[in-house]
Design a protein around this motif. Structure first.
Motif, PDB file in Angstrom:
ATOM      1  N   VAL A  58       0.847  -1.192   0.000  1.00  0.00           N
ATOM      2  CA  VAL A  58       0.000   0.000   0.000  1.00  0.00           C
ATOM      3  C   VAL A  58       0.883   1.243   0.000  1.00  0.00           C
ATOM      4  O   VAL A  58       1.968   1.251   0.586  1.00  0.00           O
ATOM      5  N   GLY A  59       0.416   2.288  -0.660  1.00  0.00           N
ATOM      6  CA  GLY A  59       1.124   3.556  -0.652  1.00  0.00           C
ATOM      7  C   GLY A  59       0.972   4.252   0.691  1.00  0.00           C
ATOM      8  O   GLY A  59      -0.013   4.041   1.413  1.00  0.00           O
ATOM      9  N   SER A  60       1.919   5.100   1.031  1.00  0.00           N
ATOM     10  CA  SER A  60       1.916   5.740   2.351  1.00  0.00           C
ATOM     11  C   SER A  60       0.713   6.654   2.544  1.00  0.00           C
ATOM     12  O   SER A  60       0.139   6.703   3.635  1.00  0.00           O
ATOM     13  N   LEU A  95       9.166   9.109   3.944  1.00  0.00           N
ATOM     14  CA  LEU A  95       9.213   8.554   5.294  1.00  0.00           C
ATOM     15  C   LEU A  95       8.961   9.604   6.381  1.00  0.00           C
ATOM     16  O   LEU A  95       9.788   9.882   7.234  1.00  0.00           O
ATOM     17  N   PRO A  96       7.755  10.198   6.373  1.00  0.00           N
ATOM     18  CA  PRO A  96       7.427  11.221   7.368  1.00  0.00           C
ATOM     19  C   PRO A  96       7.235  10.613   8.762  1.00  0.00           C
ATOM     20  O   PRO A  96       6.984   9.414   8.906  1.00  0.00           O
ATOM     21  N   ASP A  97       7.320  11.462   9.770  1.00  0.00           N
ATOM     22  CA  ASP A  97       7.129  11.009  11.153  1.00  0.00           C
ATOM     23  C   ASP A  97       5.782  10.329  11.356  1.00  0.00           C
ATOM     24  O   ASP A  97       5.684   9.346  12.087  1.00  0.00           O
ATOM     25  N   ARG A  98       4.729  10.835  10.719  1.00  0.00           N
ATOM     26  CA  ARG A  98       3.396  10.228  10.860  1.00  0.00           C
ATOM     27  C   ARG A  98       3.395   8.768  10.426  1.00  0.00           C
ATOM     28  O   ARG A  98       2.726   7.931  11.016  1.00  0.00           O
ATOM     29  N   LEU A  99       4.149   8.464   9.380  1.00  0.00           N
ATOM     30  CA  LEU A  99       4.226   7.088   8.900  1.00  0.00           C
ATOM     31  C   LEU A  99       5.016   6.213   9.876  1.00  0.00           C
ATOM     32  O   LEU A  99       4.638   5.072  10.150  1.00  0.00           O
ATOM     33  N   ILE A 100       6.078   6.755  10.415  1.00  0.00           N
ATOM     34  CA  ILE A 100       6.846   6.016  11.427  1.00  0.00           C
ATOM     35  C   ILE A 100       5.955   5.724  12.625  1.00  0.00           C
ATOM     36  O   ILE A 100       5.932   4.599  13.134  1.00  0.00           O
ATOM     37  N   ILE A 123      15.564   6.915   7.568  1.00  0.00           N
ATOM     38  CA  ILE A 123      15.542   5.459   7.726  1.00  0.00           C
ATOM     39  C   ILE A 123      15.991   5.079   9.134  1.00  0.00           C
ATOM     40  O   ILE A 123      15.356   4.246   9.797  1.00  0.00           O
ATOM     41  N   GLU A 124      17.034   5.700   9.614  1.00  0.00           N
ATOM     42  CA  GLU A 124      17.525   5.406  10.967  1.00  0.00           C
ATOM     43  C   GLU A 124      16.514   5.827  12.033  1.00  0.00           C
ATOM     44  O   GLU A 124      16.374   5.163  13.059  1.00  0.00           O
ATOM     45  N   ALA A 125      15.794   6.922  11.792  1.00  0.00           N
ATOM     46  CA  ALA A 125      14.763   7.357  12.744  1.00  0.00           C
ATOM     47  C   ALA A 125      13.671   6.300  12.865  1.00  0.00           C
ATOM     48  O   ALA A 125      13.191   6.006  13.966  1.00  0.00           O
ATOM     49  N   ALA A 126      13.277   5.723  11.754  1.00  0.00           N
ATOM     50  CA  ALA A 126      12.261   4.669  11.781  1.00  0.00           C
ATOM     51  C   ALA A 126      12.794   3.425  12.471  1.00  0.00           C
ATOM     52  O   ALA A 126      12.111   2.825  13.317  1.00  0.00           O
ATOM     53  N   ARG A 127      13.981   3.032  12.133  1.00  0.00           N
ATOM     54  CA  ARG A 127      14.561   1.829  12.741  1.00  0.00           C
ATOM     55  C   ARG A 127      14.752   2.001  14.245  1.00  0.00           C
ATOM     56  O   ARG A 127      14.591   1.042  15.000  1.00  0.00           O
ATOM     57  N   ALA A 128      15.064   3.216  14.673  1.00  0.00           N
ATOM     58  CA  ALA A 128      15.215   3.484  16.115  1.00  0.00           C
ATOM     59  C   ALA A 128      13.896   3.282  16.856  1.00  0.00           C
ATOM     60  O   ALA A 128      13.904   3.006  18.065  1.00  0.00           O
TER      61      ALA A 128
END
Length: 165
Positions: A58-60, A95-100, A123-128
């Motif tokens: 699905v798209g973000s 990769l916005p914060d809302r998606l994370i 990417i690192e923000a999401a992985r964190a």
């Protein structure tokens, strides 16, 4: 309808099926969500395709608007599915914060496929936050998605939305 879950002939590449709805005038949402457009029969088909899938793509924008979470298999189809519900894979170019936030805490059942151009810091923000992020190969999006689906050992992919995709 019951034949909707019958296996197709195996192929070397993942089979990707689009499962989307629109009105006769091309509208894909009512009040910002697609759910208002469907009938009970549409829902049955949607659920059948999800039950067949190894991966839900699905798209973000759609994932955020529809508040996607981990996939579930409708009780109508559980006796025809072996294994857990499919993994949800959300495609993003930014990769916005809302998606994370949406994907965090889903126990790896909702993952992100980030475009090759997405910055390393995002990417690192999401992985964190515990989100599994797959980075798509450079090149055409379709080929990159198919390659990722292959690496994830998906035989069938349920592409559920993203009118811009």
């Amino acid at each position: 309808m019951w034949t909707a879950l019958q296996p197709d002939q195996p192929t070397s590449a993942p089979m990707i099926r689009a499962v989307m709805i629109s009105s006769i005038d091309g509208t894909t949402t009512v009040d910002g969500r697609s759910g208002g457009l469907g009938t009970p029969t549409d829902r049955l088909v949607y659920d059948a395709m999800r039950a067949r899938a190894d991966l839900v793509l699905v798209g973000s924008g759609t994932a955020l608007a529809e508040r996607y979470g981990p996939a579930v298999v409708s009780p109508v189809w559980t006796d025809r599915r072996t294994g857990p519900a499919p993994t949800v894979l959300v495609l993003t170019r930014s990769l916005p914060d809302r998606l994370i936030d949406l994907c965090a805490g889903t126990d790896d059942r909702v993952r992100i496929a980030a475009a090759h151009e997405v910055g390393r810091q995002r990417i690192e923000a999401a992985r964190a936050r515990g989100v599994r992020v797959h980075v798509l190969d450079p090149g055409p999006t379709g080929a990159a998605v198919r390659a990722l689906a292959s690496r994830l050992h998906a035989r069938e992919v349920d592409f559920e939305g993203g009118p811009r995709l």
